[in-house]
Design a protein around this motif. Structure first.
Motif, PDB file in Angstrom:
ATOM      1  N   ILE A 150       0.937  -0.963   0.037  1.00 37.49           N
ATOM      2  CA  ILE A 150      -0.034  -0.279  -0.017  1.00 37.49           C
ATOM      3  C   ILE A 150       0.907   1.285  -0.015  1.00 37.49           C
ATOM      4  CG2 ILE A 150      -1.766   1.107   1.163  1.00 37.49           C
ATOM      5  CD1 ILE A 150      -2.606  -1.570   2.374  1.00 37.49           C
ATOM      6  N   PHE A 151       0.663   2.157  -0.972  1.00 40.30           N
ATOM      7  CA  PHE A 151       1.596   3.360  -0.995  1.00 40.30           C
ATOM      8  C   PHE A 151       0.804   4.459  -1.713  1.00 40.30           C
ATOM      9  CE2 PHE A 151       1.490   0.419  -4.668  1.00 40.30           C
ATOM     10  CZ  PHE A 151       1.509   1.307  -5.908  1.00 40.30           C
ATOM     11  N   ASP A 152       1.586   5.474  -2.058  1.00 39.94           N
ATOM     12  CA  ASP A 152       1.048   6.872  -2.313  1.00 39.94           C
ATOM     13  C   ASP A 152      -0.115   7.371  -1.581  1.00 39.94           C
ATOM     14  OD1 ASP A 152       3.193   6.830  -4.300  1.00 39.94           O
ATOM     15  OD2 ASP A 152       1.591   6.482  -5.902  1.00 39.94           O
ATOM     16  N   GLY A 153      -0.831   8.593  -2.059  1.00 38.40           N
ATOM     17  CA  GLY A 153      -1.681   9.134  -1.360  1.00 38.40           C
ATOM     18  C   GLY A 153      -1.454   9.444   0.311  1.00 38.40           C
ATOM     19  N   ASP A 154      -2.624   9.438   0.768  1.00 38.95           N
ATOM     20  CA  ASP A 154      -2.467   9.541   2.133  1.00 38.95           C
ATOM     21  C   ASP A 154      -1.422   8.616   3.056  1.00 38.95           C
ATOM     22  OD1 ASP A 154      -4.333  11.950   2.648  1.00 38.95           O
ATOM     23  OD2 ASP A 154      -5.672  10.536   1.877  1.00 38.95           O
ATOM     24  N   ILE A 155      -1.298   7.288   2.463  1.00 40.64           N
ATOM     25  CA  ILE A 155      -0.436   6.369   3.121  1.00 40.64           C
ATOM     26  C   ILE A 155       1.006   6.704   2.856  1.00 40.64           C
ATOM     27  CG2 ILE A 155       0.196   4.116   3.070  1.00 40.64           C
ATOM     28  CD1 ILE A 155      -2.454   4.457   4.685  1.00 40.64           C
ATOM     29  N   GLY A 156       1.113   7.009   1.657  1.00 40.42           N
ATOM     30  CA  GLY A 156       2.575   7.471   1.294  1.00 40.42           C
ATOM     31  C   GLY A 156       3.194   8.785   1.849  1.00 40.42           C
ATOM     32  N   GLN A 157       2.140   9.777   2.295  1.00 44.41           N
ATOM     33  CA  GLN A 157       2.779  10.841   3.121  1.00 44.41           C
ATOM     34  C   GLN A 157       3.228  10.619   4.477  1.00 44.41           C
ATOM     35  OE1 GLN A 157      -0.704  13.790   2.924  1.00 44.41           O
ATOM     36  NE2 GLN A 157      -0.338  13.939   0.755  1.00 44.41           N
ATOM     37  N   ASN A 158       2.708   9.446   5.087  1.00 44.22           N
ATOM     38  CA  ASN A 158       2.990   9.155   6.531  1.00 44.22           C
ATOM     39  C   ASN A 158       4.093   7.766   6.485  1.00 44.22           C
ATOM     40  OD1 ASN A 158       1.593  11.258   7.672  1.00 44.22           O
ATOM     41  ND2 ASN A 158      -0.049  10.377   6.729  1.00 44.22           N
ATOM     42  N   TYR A 159       4.165   7.103   5.535  1.00 45.63           N
ATOM     43  CA  TYR A 159       4.876   5.919   6.026  1.00 45.63           C
ATOM     44  C   TYR A 159       5.767   5.421   4.511  1.00 45.63           C
ATOM     45  CZ  TYR A 159       1.132   5.143   9.201  1.00 45.63           C
ATOM     46  OH  TYR A 159       0.414   5.550  10.298  1.00 45.63           O
ATOM     47  N   LYS A 160       6.933   5.241   4.939  1.00 49.63           N
ATOM     48  CA  LYS A 160       7.724   4.746   3.999  1.00 49.63           C
ATOM     49  C   LYS A 160       7.515   3.305   3.356  1.00 49.63           C
ATOM     50  CE  LYS A 160      11.796   7.251   6.307  1.00 49.63           C
ATOM     51  NZ  LYS A 160      13.029   6.845   6.841  1.00 49.63           N
ATOM     52  N   LEU A 161       6.926   2.328   4.273  1.00 45.96           N
ATOM     53  CA  LEU A 161       6.837   1.049   4.191  1.00 45.96           C
ATOM     54  C   LEU A 161       5.416   1.060   4.737  1.00 45.96           C
ATOM     55  CD1 LEU A 161       7.671  -1.622   3.231  1.00 45.96           C
ATOM     56  CD2 LEU A 161       8.206  -2.017   5.608  1.00 45.96           C
ATOM     57  N   PHE A 162       4.449   0.414   3.761  1.00 43.00           N
ATOM     58  CA  PHE A 162       3.200   0.014   4.371  1.00 43.00           C
ATOM     59  C   PHE A 162       2.768  -1.255   3.834  1.00 43.00           C
ATOM     60  CE2 PHE A 162      -1.091   0.147   5.677  1.00 43.00           C
ATOM     61  CZ  PHE A 162      -1.169   0.964   6.797  1.00 43.00           C
ATOM     62  N   LYS A 163       2.919  -2.386   4.426  1.00 44.07           N
ATOM     63  CA  LYS A 163       2.425  -3.557   3.783  1.00 44.07           C
ATOM     64  C   LYS A 163       1.513  -4.501   4.619  1.00 44.07           C
ATOM     65  CE  LYS A 163       6.820  -4.421   1.552  1.00 44.07           C
ATOM     66  NZ  LYS A 163       6.527  -4.747   0.163  1.00 44.07           N
ATOM     67  N   SER A 164       0.422  -5.057   4.021  1.00 43.50           N
ATOM     68  CA  SER A 164      -0.672  -5.740   4.386  1.00 43.50           C
ATOM     69  C   SER A 164      -0.673  -7.333   4.060  1.00 43.50           C
ATOM     70  CB  SER A 164      -1.935  -4.884   4.395  1.00 43.50           C
ATOM     71  OG  SER A 164      -3.146  -5.781   4.950  1.00 43.50           O
ATOM     72  N   ASN A 165      -0.885  -8.198   4.910  1.00 43.84           N
ATOM     73  CA  ASN A 165      -0.917  -9.373   4.606  1.00 43.84           C
ATOM     74  C   ASN A 165      -2.533  -9.985   5.331  1.00 43.84           C
ATOM     75  OD1 ASN A 165       1.442  -9.509   3.582  1.00 43.84           O
ATOM     76  ND2 ASN A 165       2.415 -10.565   5.388  1.00 43.84           N
ATOM     77  N   VAL A 166      -3.030 -10.733   4.408  1.00 37.82           N
ATOM     78  CA  VAL A 166      -4.404 -11.292   5.098  1.00 37.82           C
ATOM     79  C   VAL A 166      -4.149 -12.826   4.871  1.00 37.82           C
ATOM     80  CG1 VAL A 166      -5.665 -11.059   2.861  1.00 37.82           C
ATOM     81  CG2 VAL A 166      -6.987 -11.454   5.129  1.00 37.82           C
ATOM     82  N   GLN A 167      -4.525 -13.574   6.055  1.00 30.96           N
ATOM     83  CA  GLN A 167      -4.584 -14.911   5.981  1.00 30.96           C
ATOM     84  C   GLN A 167      -5.871 -15.437   6.393  1.00 30.96           C
ATOM     85  OE1 GLN A 167      -1.161 -17.173   7.598  1.00 30.96           O
ATOM     86  NE2 GLN A 167      -1.738 -19.011   6.207  1.00 30.96           N
ATOM     87  N   VAL A 168      -6.315 -16.571   5.534  1.00 33.73           N
ATOM     88  CA  VAL A 168      -7.732 -16.937   6.139  1.00 33.73           C
ATOM     89  C   VAL A 168      -7.652 -18.393   6.365  1.00 33.73           C
ATOM     90  CG1 VAL A 168     -10.242 -17.192   5.489  1.00 33.73           C
ATOM     91  CG2 VAL A 168      -8.829 -15.391   4.358  1.00 33.73           C
ATOM     92  N   THR A 169      -8.170 -18.909   7.725  1.00 32.69           N
ATOM     93  CA  THR A 169      -7.762 -20.268   8.251  1.00 32.69           C
ATOM     94  C   THR A 169      -9.175 -20.920   8.633  1.00 32.69           C
ATOM     95  OG1 THR A 169      -7.134 -19.563  10.362  1.00 32.69           O
ATOM     96  CG2 THR A 169      -5.346 -20.146   8.928  1.00 32.69           C
ATOM     97  N   GLU A 170      -9.393 -22.172   8.597  1.00 30.57           N
ATOM     98  CA  GLU A 170     -10.679 -22.605   8.861  1.00 30.57           C
ATOM     99  C   GLU A 170     -10.666 -22.845  10.458  1.00 30.57           C
ATOM    100  OE1 GLU A 170     -12.866 -26.931   7.847  1.00 30.57           O
ATOM    101  OE2 GLU A 170     -11.977 -25.798   6.231  1.00 30.57           O
ATOM    102  N   THR A 171     -11.847 -22.527  10.812  1.00 28.60           N
ATOM    103  CA  THR A 171     -12.084 -22.771  12.374  1.00 28.60           C
ATOM    104  C   THR A 171     -12.991 -24.106  12.573  1.00 28.60           C
ATOM    105  OG1 THR A 171     -13.985 -21.030  12.411  1.00 28.60           O
ATOM    106  CG2 THR A 171     -11.771 -20.240  12.975  1.00 28.60           C
ATOM    107  N   ASN A 172     -14.022 -23.966  11.435  1.00 27.65           N
ATOM    108  CA  ASN A 172     -14.709 -25.147  11.240  1.00 27.65           C
ATOM    109  C   ASN A 172     -15.361 -25.102   9.981  1.00 27.65           C
ATOM    110  OD1 ASN A 172     -17.356 -23.671  11.490  1.00 27.65           O
ATOM    111  ND2 ASN A 172     -17.200 -23.835  13.740  1.00 27.65           N
ATOM    112  N   ASN A 173     -16.428 -25.923   9.645  1.00 24.95           N
ATOM    113  CA  ASN A 173     -16.847 -26.036   8.321  1.00 24.95           C
ATOM    114  C   ASN A 173     -17.454 -24.716   7.872  1.00 24.95           C
ATOM    115  OD1 ASN A 173     -15.792 -28.409   7.559  1.00 24.95           O
ATOM    116  ND2 ASN A 173     -17.418 -29.504   8.034  1.00 24.95           N
ATOM    117  N   GLU A 174     -18.009 -23.875   8.912  1.00 28.05           N
ATOM    118  CA  GLU A 174     -19.108 -22.930   8.424  1.00 28.05           C
ATOM    119  C   GLU A 174     -18.385 -21.414   8.906  1.00 28.05           C
ATOM    120  OE1 GLU A 174     -21.669 -23.176   6.542  1.00 28.05           O
ATOM    121  OE2 GLU A 174     -21.177 -25.282   6.557  1.00 28.05           O
ATOM    122  N   SER A 175     -17.092 -21.592   9.422  1.00 23.65           N
ATOM    123  CA  SER A 175     -16.568 -20.057   9.653  1.00 23.65           C
ATOM    124  C   SER A 175     -15.167 -20.181   9.922  1.00 23.65           C
ATOM    125  CB  SER A 175     -16.764 -20.068  11.287  1.00 23.65           C
ATOM    126  OG  SER A 175     -16.284 -20.614  12.340  1.00 23.65           O
ATOM    127  N   ALA A 176     -14.737 -18.765   9.538  1.00 27.99           N
ATOM    128  CA  ALA A 176     -13.148 -18.707   9.257  1.00 27.99           C
ATOM    129  C   ALA A 176     -12.598 -17.844  10.220  1.00 27.99           C
ATOM    130  CB  ALA A 176     -13.142 -18.156   7.855  1.00 27.99           C
TER     131      ALA A 176
END
Length: 152
Positions: free
Chosen positions: A87-113
């Motif tokens: 994530i970069f440029d715009g308002d984020i780029g004005q405040n951060y040299k580096l801005f990375k985001s990760n999302v990981q989805v894991t199973e808790t049971n068959n109907e939820s994550a």
């Protein structure tokens, strides 16, 4: 005061892992139609929303303020249900040299994550706030997407 760091949040939603991950990996362009805090998203560069060479422009409401930034997928790991964003440029780029985001989805049971968002950041100086408000934005957006998918 730390200039760089890593923060994370984990949310359990009542949606199967495959359904939630599919929205992020294959239908991310629809997020602006699902999440109240995402005002606009458009393809800035590239041919496809969901490949690693494409850049998207975003306008979102974070901590009561409208902010803009660009986002690029750095990697999608289908088997791990993990997506890495830069994530970069715009308002984020004005405040951060580096801005990375990760999302990981894991199973808790068959109907939820369990959805875990991690932000790695480096501030431009010590006066910049740690991006807890952006993490809260990701948490609330995850809940909104989960509610939307649960009703579908």
């Amino acid at each position: 005061m730390a200039i760089s760091g890593k923060i994370s949040v984990e949310v359990v939603i009542q949606v199967p892992v495959s359904k939630f991950f599919h929205i992020l990996a294959k239908e991310f362009h629809n997020i602006q139609n699902i999440c109240e805090r995402v005002h606009e998203g458009n393809l800035h560069e590239g041919d496809d929303w969901h490949c690693t060479n494409s850049v998207k422009n975003w306008t979102c409401l974070v901590d009561g303020k409208v902010i803009t930034f660009k986002e690029k997928i750095e990697g999608i790991h289908e088997e791990k249900k993990l997506i890495k964003y830069s994530i970069f440029d715009g308002d984020i780029g004005q405040n951060y040299k580096l801005f990375k985001s990760n999302v990981q989805v894991t199973e808790t049971n068959n109907e939820s994550a369990s959805v875990k968002w991690t932000i790695e950041y480096e501030k431009i100086n010590e006066d910049v706030k740690t991006p807890y408000s952006f993490l809260e934005f990701l948490e609330r957006s995850t809940i909104e997407v989960g509610d939307h998918l649960h009703k579908a």
